[in-house]
Enzyme design. Structure first.
Site, PDB file in Angstrom:
ATOM      1  N   HIS A  31      -6.380  -7.006  -0.245  1.00 40.65           N
ATOM      2  CA  HIS A  31      -6.632  -5.726  -0.992  1.00 40.65           C
ATOM      3  C   HIS A  31      -6.223  -5.442  -1.566  1.00 40.65           C
ATOM      4  O   HIS A  31      -4.946  -6.172  -1.994  1.00 40.65           O
ATOM      5  CB  HIS A  31      -6.020  -5.083   0.749  1.00 40.65           C
ATOM      6  CG  HIS A  31      -6.827  -5.226   2.305  1.00 40.65           C
ATOM      7  ND1 HIS A  31      -6.361  -5.933   2.919  1.00 40.65           N
ATOM      8  CD2 HIS A  31      -7.927  -4.716   2.494  1.00 40.65           C
ATOM      9  CE1 HIS A  31      -7.232  -5.907   3.753  1.00 40.65           C
ATOM     10  NE2 HIS A  31      -8.695  -5.352   3.819  1.00 40.65           N
ATOM     11  N   ASP A  41      -4.346 -12.503   3.578  1.00 40.17           N
ATOM     12  CA  ASP A  41      -5.897 -12.123   4.131  1.00 40.17           C
ATOM     13  C   ASP A  41      -7.001 -12.452   3.850  1.00 40.17           C
ATOM     14  O   ASP A  41      -7.743 -12.194   4.105  1.00 40.17           O
ATOM     15  CB  ASP A  41      -5.520 -10.636   5.325  1.00 40.17           C
ATOM     16  CG  ASP A  41      -4.880  -9.848   3.763  1.00 40.17           C
ATOM     17  OD1 ASP A  41      -5.049 -10.209   2.928  1.00 40.17           O
ATOM     18  OD2 ASP A  41      -4.803  -8.249   3.608  1.00 40.17           O
ATOM     19  N   HIS A  46       0.762  -1.768   0.332  1.00 40.95           N
ATOM     20  CA  HIS A  46       0.058  -0.042  -0.205  1.00 40.95           C
ATOM     21  C   HIS A  46       1.286   1.800  -0.108  1.00 40.95           C
ATOM     22  O   HIS A  46       0.038   2.365  -0.641  1.00 40.95           O
ATOM     23  CB  HIS A  46      -0.652   0.060   1.253  1.00 40.95           C
ATOM     24  CG  HIS A  46      -1.950  -1.064   1.093  1.00 40.95           C
ATOM     25  ND1 HIS A  46      -2.830  -1.547   0.594  1.00 40.95           N
ATOM     26  CD2 HIS A  46      -2.491  -2.132   2.030  1.00 40.95           C
ATOM     27  CE1 HIS A  46      -3.405  -1.603   0.829  1.00 40.95           C
ATOM     28  NE2 HIS A  46      -3.516  -2.112   1.549  1.00 40.95           N
ATOM     29  N   ASP A  93      -2.917 -10.761  -2.143  1.00 45.81           N
ATOM     30  CA  ASP A  93      -3.585 -10.205  -1.215  1.00 45.81           C
ATOM     31  C   ASP A  93      -5.210  -9.677  -1.267  1.00 45.81           C
ATOM     32  O   ASP A  93      -5.834  -9.278  -1.883  1.00 45.81           O
ATOM     33  CB  ASP A  93      -3.097  -8.893  -0.169  1.00 45.81           C
ATOM     34  CG  ASP A  93      -2.916  -8.520   1.073  1.00 45.81           C
ATOM     35  OD1 ASP A  93      -2.677  -8.458   1.648  1.00 45.81           O
ATOM     36  OD2 ASP A  93      -3.981  -7.329   0.587  1.00 45.81           O
TER      37      ASP A  93
END
Length: 443
Positions: free
Chosen positions: A261, A346, A222, A259
């Site tokens: 996200h 995740d 990120h 991931d």
């Protein structure tokens, strides 16, 4: 607690390195390494293990970068030939906030699982090598991706973090720093660089180099070029991608991000780059709200970004279809020189931060298939980077099964996955998303 926006800070002038050397009791002539800066954590275990030390003064295999500079890897050729897995750990024990999901317990939980499941060198000999005492990334390495103003601003913020104990560095966001964050993040980025060096060196010795895994934190995907975001400080995988290009002449780099996200920082760094293919599968509508399916890159990089947002509830069926119909064909067309993987765990059904329902078996499948694609397309050169994963049980079991996939051994997912926790996947919406991605990218 005062909040701080790091990129606006002025230059510190290099005070953090002398401070940390003093803190650790080392003279300025000592190299800063993972172990020399480890504040607390797991004890060193030898017990007949193979442990590879990456120190410049050690004699061993060396490689030459594109500038002709030789780098000693301290890995004898026979170890590189025998190894199936190379890994580094950087648990960043000093970078921690109570009750925060991105905790310093994450990497130790993985290491404990690897030991219990007999996936370390203690049990596997030279098949599984942990590289220790690797060097931190240099500021120039980090500047391959991040702005100088951000890097120097973060370095300055360490003095404030030392006074306050903990500061926030993302405005109102969740990313924090402690007095050790800067150096620990350099070490985590250095782990990825070390593994790229080692995997590349091994690929010159034979057709089946080991796979690498950087078991590091904080995560990185990120972090945008101008600052931190979403628990991430430096873009570990992005730095490694640029390093692979610049130092090893591996022009075409493919980054696969599974991931839950979207890896917006990695995406931003290479959105206009035709030589880095960024492919992300992530949950539709999840943090940070980027990664729309129509975002395919721009300028010279148009077509080398592939976003596949999956509907909530997607699981093993969705990822098997995505791999067979999108990921593998995209890789085969791009023909990478190396594959780097943002391995976020995740998306597991037990993870508290999102709503996909991957299982340990899903992550085993992904690791096994990526291993096959790397062997087919780029001489087996492949390095995984730990990203998310906040349920310690599902995180550690899934990483352990990833190691089993690297070794070509059967999955132990049945020991960890409870089918009763799963519900029916939204197959119609999954098909719509996959078909749209295939249409947009002519796959």
């Amino acid at each position: 607690m005062e909040q701080l926006w790091v990129p606006s800070l002025p230059i510190l002038g290099g005070r953090i390195l002398p401070m940390l050397r003093h803190y650790c009791g080392f003279g300025s002539h000592h190299p800063l390494t993972w172990r020399s800066l480890q504040i607390t954590g797991r004890k060193q275990k030898h017990n007949g293990c193979w442990i590879a030390y990456c120190l410049p003064s050690h004699n061993g295999t060396s490689i030459s970068d594109t500038n002709g500079v030789r780098k000693d890897l301290a890995l004898p050729d026979n170890l590189l030939r025998d190894a199936h897995i190379l890994y580094c750990t950087s648990p960043a024990m000093g970078h921690n906030k109570e009750a925060h999901p991105e905790t310093n317990k994450r990497v130790p939980a993985i290491v404990d699982a690897l030991e219990k499941l007999e996936l370390t060198s203690k049990h596997r000999g030279s098949q599984v090598l942990e590289i220790q005492d690797f060097q931190p990334a240099s500021l120039d390495d980090i500047a391959l991706v991040h702005s100088r103003s951000y890097i120097t601003g973060l370095e300055k913020a360490m003095s404030r973090a030392s006074d306050e104990g903990l500061i926030f560095i993302e405005g109102t966001g969740p990313t924090y720093a402690t007095q050790t964050t800067f150096q620990e993040c350099l070490l985590s980025a250095g782990a990825g660089i070390t593994l790229v060096d080692s995997v590349v060196a091994a690929s010159k010795l034979g057709p089946k180099p080991p796979l690498g895994f950087a078991l590091v934190r904080p995560p990185g995907h990120h972090a945008v070029p101008e600052g931190p975001m979403g628990f991430c400080v430096f873009g570990n995988i992005a730095v490694a991608a640029r390093y692979a290009q610049n130092q090893h002449g591996l022009k075409r780099v493919m980054i696969i991000d599974f991931d839950v996200h979207h890896g917006n920082g990695t995406c931003d760094a290479f959105y206009e780059d035709p030589d880095i293919f960024f492919l992300s599968t992530h949950q539709l509508g999840s943090y940070p709200g980027t990664g729309k399916i129509h975002q395919v890159g721009q300028g010279n990089g148009e077509g080398t970004t592939l976003n596949l947002p999956l509907p909530g509830g997607s699981g093993d069926y969705a990822m098997r279809c995505a791999f067979d119909e999108v990921i593998a064909p995209a890789a085969q067309r791009f023909k990478p020189d190396i594959i780097l993987v943002s391995a976020g765990y995740d998306a597991h059904a037990l993870d508290p931060l999102a709503g996909l329902q991957f299982t340990t078996g899903t992550f085993y499948m992904l690791a096994a298939r990526i291993r096959e694609v790397a062997a087919e397309l780029c001489g087996g050169r492949c390095v995984f980077f730990l990203e998310g994963g906040y349920n310690l049980e599902s995180l550690s079991s899934s990483v352990a099964d990833t190691f089993r996939a690297f070794l070509g051994e059967p999955s132990l997912a049945a020991r960890f996955d409870d089918p009763a926790m799963l519900y029916e996947e939204p197959t119609r919406k999954i098909r719509e998303a996959i078909d749209k991605a295939k249409h947009l990218h002519s796959l």
